[in-house]
Design a protein around this motif. Structure first.
Motif, PDB file in Angstrom:
ATOM      1  N   THR A  20      60.481  21.351 -22.559  1.00 16.98           N
ATOM      2  CA  THR A  20      60.700  21.915 -21.230  1.00 16.98           C
ATOM      3  C   THR A  20      59.510  21.643 -20.329  1.00 16.98           C
ATOM      4  O   THR A  20      59.668  21.250 -19.172  1.00 16.98           O
ATOM      5  CB  THR A  20      60.978  23.430 -21.330  1.00 16.98           C
ATOM      6  N   ALA A  21      58.307  21.836 -20.866  1.00 23.58           N
ATOM      7  CA  ALA A  21      57.100  21.561 -20.081  1.00 23.58           C
ATOM      8  C   ALA A  21      56.967  20.073 -19.762  1.00 23.58           C
ATOM      9  O   ALA A  21      56.452  19.713 -18.701  1.00 23.58           O
ATOM     10  CB  ALA A  21      55.868  22.059 -20.826  1.00 23.58           C
ATOM     11  N   ALA A  22      57.447  19.227 -20.660  1.00 21.75           N
ATOM     12  CA  ALA A  22      57.388  17.778 -20.410  1.00 21.75           C
ATOM     13  C   ALA A  22      58.388  17.356 -19.332  1.00 21.75           C
ATOM     14  O   ALA A  22      58.131  16.405 -18.588  1.00 21.75           O
ATOM     15  CB  ALA A  22      57.655  17.020 -21.706  1.00 21.75           C
ATOM     16  N   ILE A  23      59.492  18.072 -19.225  1.00 22.86           N
ATOM     17  CA  ILE A  23      60.549  17.709 -18.281  1.00 22.86           C
ATOM     18  C   ILE A  23      60.323  18.309 -16.898  1.00 22.86           C
ATOM     19  O   ILE A  23      60.500  17.629 -15.875  1.00 22.86           O
ATOM     20  CB  ILE A  23      61.934  18.140 -18.832  1.00 22.86           C
ATOM     21  N   LEU A  24      59.931  19.573 -16.851  1.00 19.74           N
ATOM     22  CA  LEU A  24      59.810  20.274 -15.566  1.00 19.74           C
ATOM     23  C   LEU A  24      58.406  20.117 -14.980  1.00 19.74           C
ATOM     24  O   LEU A  24      57.412  20.374 -15.662  1.00 19.74           O
ATOM     25  CB  LEU A  24      60.138  21.759 -15.740  1.00 19.74           C
ATOM     26  N   PRO A  25      58.312  19.739 -13.704  1.00 22.64           N
ATOM     27  CA  PRO A  25      56.999  19.469 -13.110  1.00 22.64           C
ATOM     28  C   PRO A  25      56.145  20.715 -12.863  1.00 22.64           C
ATOM     29  O   PRO A  25      54.922  20.599 -12.758  1.00 22.64           O
ATOM     30  CB  PRO A  25      57.351  18.788 -11.781  1.00 22.64           C
ATOM     31  N   LYS A  26      56.724  21.883 -12.782  1.00 19.35           N
ATOM     32  CA  LYS A  26      55.969  23.106 -12.488  1.00 19.35           C
ATOM     33  C   LYS A  26      55.779  23.997 -13.708  1.00 19.35           C
ATOM     34  O   LYS A  26      55.395  25.154 -13.583  1.00 19.35           O
ATOM     35  CB  LYS A  26      56.651  23.905 -11.371  1.00 19.35           C
ATOM     36  N   THR A  88      48.732  34.369 -21.833  1.00 23.57           N
ATOM     37  CA  THR A  88      48.033  33.250 -22.470  1.00 23.57           C
ATOM     38  C   THR A  88      47.663  32.189 -21.438  1.00 23.57           C
ATOM     39  O   THR A  88      48.340  32.032 -20.418  1.00 23.57           O
ATOM     40  CB  THR A  88      48.889  32.623 -23.595  1.00 23.57           C
ATOM     41  N   ASP A  89      46.598  31.462 -21.728  1.00 20.81           N
ATOM     42  CA  ASP A  89      46.200  30.343 -20.881  1.00 20.81           C
ATOM     43  C   ASP A  89      46.875  29.049 -21.300  1.00 20.81           C
ATOM     44  O   ASP A  89      46.702  28.024 -20.657  1.00 20.81           O
ATOM     45  CB  ASP A  89      44.678  30.149 -20.943  1.00 20.81           C
ATOM     46  N   SER A  90      47.645  29.087 -22.371  1.00 26.03           N
ATOM     47  CA  SER A  90      48.285  27.883 -22.898  1.00 26.03           C
ATOM     48  C   SER A  90      49.517  27.477 -22.101  1.00 26.03           C
ATOM     49  O   SER A  90      49.959  26.338 -22.186  1.00 26.03           O
ATOM     50  CB  SER A  90      48.689  28.102 -24.360  1.00 26.03           C
ATOM     51  N   LEU A  91      50.087  28.413 -21.357  1.00 33.51           N
ATOM     52  CA  LEU A  91      51.318  28.164 -20.594  1.00 33.51           C
ATOM     53  C   LEU A  91      51.080  28.528 -19.143  1.00 33.51           C
ATOM     54  O   LEU A  91      50.469  29.555 -18.842  1.00 33.51           O
ATOM     55  CB  LEU A  91      52.459  29.014 -21.164  1.00 33.51           C
ATOM     56  N   LYS A  92      51.581  27.689 -18.242  1.00 33.66           N
ATOM     57  CA  LYS A  92      51.509  27.975 -16.812  1.00 33.66           C
ATOM     58  C   LYS A  92      52.855  27.633 -16.198  1.00 33.66           C
ATOM     59  O   LYS A  92      53.323  26.504 -16.277  1.00 33.66           O
ATOM     60  CB  LYS A  92      50.388  27.155 -16.157  1.00 33.66           C
ATOM     61  N   ILE A  93      53.492  28.643 -15.592  1.00 33.06           N
ATOM     62  CA  ILE A  93      54.759  28.451 -14.889  1.00 33.06           C
ATOM     63  C   ILE A  93      54.524  28.847 -13.435  1.00 33.06           C
ATOM     64  O   ILE A  93      54.129  29.977 -13.155  1.00 33.06           O
ATOM     65  CB  ILE A  93      55.889  29.294 -15.504  1.00 33.06           C
ATOM     66  N   GLU A  94      54.769  27.930 -12.529  1.00 30.38           N
ATOM     67  CA  GLU A  94      54.477  28.133 -11.116  1.00 30.38           C
ATOM     68  C   GLU A  94      55.673  28.749 -10.394  1.00 30.38           C
ATOM     69  O   GLU A  94      56.440  28.044  -9.739  1.00 30.38           O
ATOM     70  CB  GLU A  94      54.068  26.810 -10.483  1.00 30.38           C
ATOM     71  N   ILE A 101      64.599  28.244 -14.394  1.00 28.47           N
ATOM     72  CA  ILE A 101      65.017  26.893 -14.801  1.00 28.47           C
ATOM     73  C   ILE A 101      64.520  26.605 -16.219  1.00 28.47           C
ATOM     74  O   ILE A 101      65.256  26.061 -17.059  1.00 28.47           O
ATOM     75  CB  ILE A 101      64.498  25.838 -13.799  1.00 28.47           C
ATOM     76  N   ALA A 102      63.269  26.998 -16.505  1.00 24.48           N
ATOM     77  CA  ALA A 102      62.702  26.771 -17.839  1.00 24.48           C
ATOM     78  C   ALA A 102      63.467  27.551 -18.900  1.00 24.48           C
ATOM     79  O   ALA A 102      63.721  27.040 -19.995  1.00 24.48           O
ATOM     80  CB  ALA A 102      61.222  27.161 -17.852  1.00 24.48           C
ATOM     81  N   ALA A 103      63.856  28.786 -18.594  1.00 25.00           N
ATOM     82  CA  ALA A 103      64.609  29.597 -19.553  1.00 25.00           C
ATOM     83  C   ALA A 103      65.950  28.943 -19.877  1.00 25.00           C
ATOM     84  O   ALA A 103      66.368  28.910 -21.038  1.00 25.00           O
ATOM     85  CB  ALA A 103      64.819  31.005 -19.006  1.00 25.00           C
TER      86      ALA A 103
END
Length: 122
Positions: A20-26, A88-94, A101-103
């Motif tokens: 999901t992180a690889a596909i979505l730009p934010k 966590t600092d490992s994930l960032k959703i803008e 969308i990520a869910a």
């Protein structure tokens, strides 16, 4: 046997987070190792808070959330993703719209992944 199923489900969720992180730009994740950590944290939050949020939504909407369980679950997963992001600092959703969308994308990837793993192994 349950332990193997648990680990495989966790890895599928980690892959879903990473993809999901690889596909979505934010949506940003540091690494696949971070995705494993994020999947664990998200799973723990979902286990302890998911049912509670679902109950609150159901009571708050006078049962409408229960009738529209798919949409309610989707919104709760987005809330839990943003909560995971805050913890966590490992994930960032803008933004919350990107969490929605990520869910949805994580659910799709996770469902397909679980189906593939279960059909190949069990």
């Amino acid at each position: 046997m349950w332990f193997v199923e648990f680990l495989l489900s966790w890895l599928v969720l980690a892959f879903a987070v990473w993809a999901t992180a690889a596909i979505l730009p934010k949506v940003h994740i540091k690494s696949f190792g971070s995705a494993i950590w994020v999947a664990a944290l998200f799973g723990i939050l979902n286990f302890f808070l998911g049912w509670l949020l679902f109950a609150v939504f159901t009571i708050g909407t006078l049962g409408l959330a229960w009738l529209l369980a798919f949409i309610t679950r989707w919104i709760i997963n987005a809330i839990l993703l943003k909560l995971t992001d805050a913890m966590t600092d490992s994930l960032k959703i803008e933004g919350f719209s990107w969490a929605l969308i990520a869910a949805a994308l994580m659910s799709l990837i996770g469902t397909v992944g679980e189906w593939v793993v279960s059909s190949l192994i069990f």
